[in-house]
Write a protein that holds these residues in place. Structure first.
Motif, PDB file in Angstrom:
ATOM      1  N   UNK A  62      47.023  35.579  29.074  1.00 36.08           N
ATOM      2  CA  UNK A  62      47.565  36.915  28.778  1.00 36.08           C
ATOM      3  C   UNK A  62      46.583  38.021  29.168  1.00 36.08           C
ATOM      4  N   UNK A  63      47.136  39.213  29.360  1.00 38.47           N
ATOM      5  CA  UNK A  63      46.290  40.385  29.593  1.00 38.47           C
ATOM      6  C   UNK A  63      45.326  40.555  28.426  1.00 38.47           C
ATOM      7  N   UNK A  79      46.603  48.751  37.043  1.00 36.22           N
ATOM      8  CA  UNK A  79      46.654  49.247  38.420  1.00 36.22           C
ATOM      9  C   UNK A  79      46.810  48.120  39.440  1.00 36.22           C
ATOM     10  N   UNK A  80      46.062  47.042  39.260  1.00 33.69           N
ATOM     11  CA  UNK A  80      46.014  45.981  40.267  1.00 33.69           C
ATOM     12  C   UNK A  80      46.787  44.723  39.881  1.00 33.69           C
ATOM     13  N   UNK A  81      47.040  44.530  38.596  1.00 34.85           N
ATOM     14  CA  UNK A  81      47.717  43.326  38.127  1.00 34.85           C
ATOM     15  C   UNK A  81      46.731  42.211  37.869  1.00 34.85           C
ATOM     16  N   UNK A  82      47.223  41.181  37.182  1.00 35.02           N
ATOM     17  CA  UNK A  82      46.357  40.040  36.851  1.00 35.02           C
ATOM     18  C   UNK A  82      45.949  39.265  38.093  1.00 35.02           C
ATOM     19  N   UNK A  87      40.716  41.913  39.400  1.00 35.72           N
ATOM     20  CA  UNK A  87      40.761  41.157  38.151  1.00 35.72           C
ATOM     21  C   UNK A  87      39.913  39.893  38.246  1.00 35.72           C
ATOM     22  N   UNK A  88      39.984  39.184  39.357  1.00 34.15           N
ATOM     23  CA  UNK A  88      39.191  37.963  39.520  1.00 34.15           C
ATOM     24  C   UNK A  88      37.695  38.267  39.400  1.00 34.15           C
ATOM     25  N   UNK A  89      37.260  39.370  40.000  1.00 29.98           N
ATOM     26  CA  UNK A  89      35.843  39.734  39.943  1.00 29.98           C
ATOM     27  C   UNK A  89      35.434  40.099  38.518  1.00 29.98           C
ATOM     28  N   UNK A  90      36.284  40.838  37.809  1.00 24.14           N
ATOM     29  CA  UNK A  90      35.953  41.163  36.421  1.00 24.14           C
ATOM     30  C   UNK A  90      35.972  39.920  35.543  1.00 24.14           C
ATOM     31  N   UNK A  91      36.868  38.980  35.834  1.00 25.14           N
ATOM     32  CA  UNK A  91      36.907  37.731  35.076  1.00 25.14           C
ATOM     33  C   UNK A  91      35.623  36.932  35.264  1.00 25.14           C
ATOM     34  N   UNK A 107      39.649  31.968  38.236  1.00 25.63           N
ATOM     35  CA  UNK A 107      40.867  31.813  39.038  1.00 25.63           C
ATOM     36  C   UNK A 107      42.012  32.561  38.370  1.00 25.63           C
ATOM     37  N   UNK A 108      42.807  33.221  39.192  1.00 25.28           N
ATOM     38  CA  UNK A 108      43.998  33.903  38.712  1.00 25.28           C
ATOM     39  C   UNK A 108      45.027  33.879  39.830  1.00 25.28           C
ATOM     40  N   UNK A 109      46.228  33.442  39.495  1.00 22.79           N
ATOM     41  CA  UNK A 109      47.224  33.314  40.553  1.00 22.79           C
ATOM     42  C   UNK A 109      48.606  33.029  40.024  1.00 22.79           C
ATOM     43  N   UNK A 110      49.496  32.746  40.948  1.00 20.80           N
ATOM     44  CA  UNK A 110      50.897  32.472  40.636  1.00 20.80           C
ATOM     45  C   UNK A 110      51.200  31.051  41.093  1.00 20.80           C
TER      46      UNK A 110
END
Length: 167
Positions: A62-63, A79-82, A87-91, A107-110
């Motif tokens: 989740x966000x 602004x950019x989405x998950x 987002x990957x860099x901040x994660x 990792x973040x993806x669909x």
């Protein structure tokens, strides 16, 4: 060209290799996982002795979890989405901040089967890696196949990238 989806043995071999390199360099690994739901952590902790080089894994779908556990900024998600480089860099940066690790992967993806869009179709995955004290780097992947195939390819690419960060 057919997509080569790694089986359990292939994932194990990659994890053993990365683990040996982490241990040899006295590194500790942290993972921040969205689309893989902890699969990277599972693969590495299947290895006896992984506590020598694996610090922790965070499954953050989740966000709210991304914000609370990793410090991802709400504006980044808005602004950019998950599923984005940002987002990957901040994660991955948050994984290092919130752990005792020296190396992290995020990792973040669909993974599908739903959730895709024309801009971000199923199989779109951002993976980021960071070594403490260095800049994060992120790479965009477009994996083919069903949900399991996308997730297996993500785990393999994530671990392979950890190996490259150690070079």
């Amino acid at each position: 060209m057919a997509t080569q989806v790694p089986d359990d043995q292939a994932l194990h071999r990659i994890a053993v290799d990365v683990g040996e390199r982490l241990r040899a360099g006295r590194h500790m690994l942290a993972t921040a996982e969205s689309c893989t739901g902890g699969w990277i952590s599972k693969v590495v902790t299947d290895i006896a002795g992984s506590s020598e080089w694996f610090d922790c894994g965070m499954a953050v779908y989740s966000y709210e979890a991304k914000q609370a556990m990793l410090g991802v900024h709400p504006n980044t998600l808005e602004v950019h989405g998950a599923v984005s480089r940002e987002t990957a860099i901040e994660m991955v940066s948050g994984a290092l901040v919130h752990s005792g690790a020296t190396v992290a992967v995020a990792v973040t993806g669909i993974a599908g089967p739903g959730g895709g869009s024309p801009d971000k179709p199923v199989g779109t995955v951002w993976i980021a890696w960071k070594r403490r004290g260095d800049y994060a780097r992120a790479e965009l992947f477009h994996f083919a196949g069903d949900r399991e195939a996308v997730r297996r390819q993500t785990v393999a690419a994530a671990l392979a990238g950890v190996g490259r960060v150690l070079e």
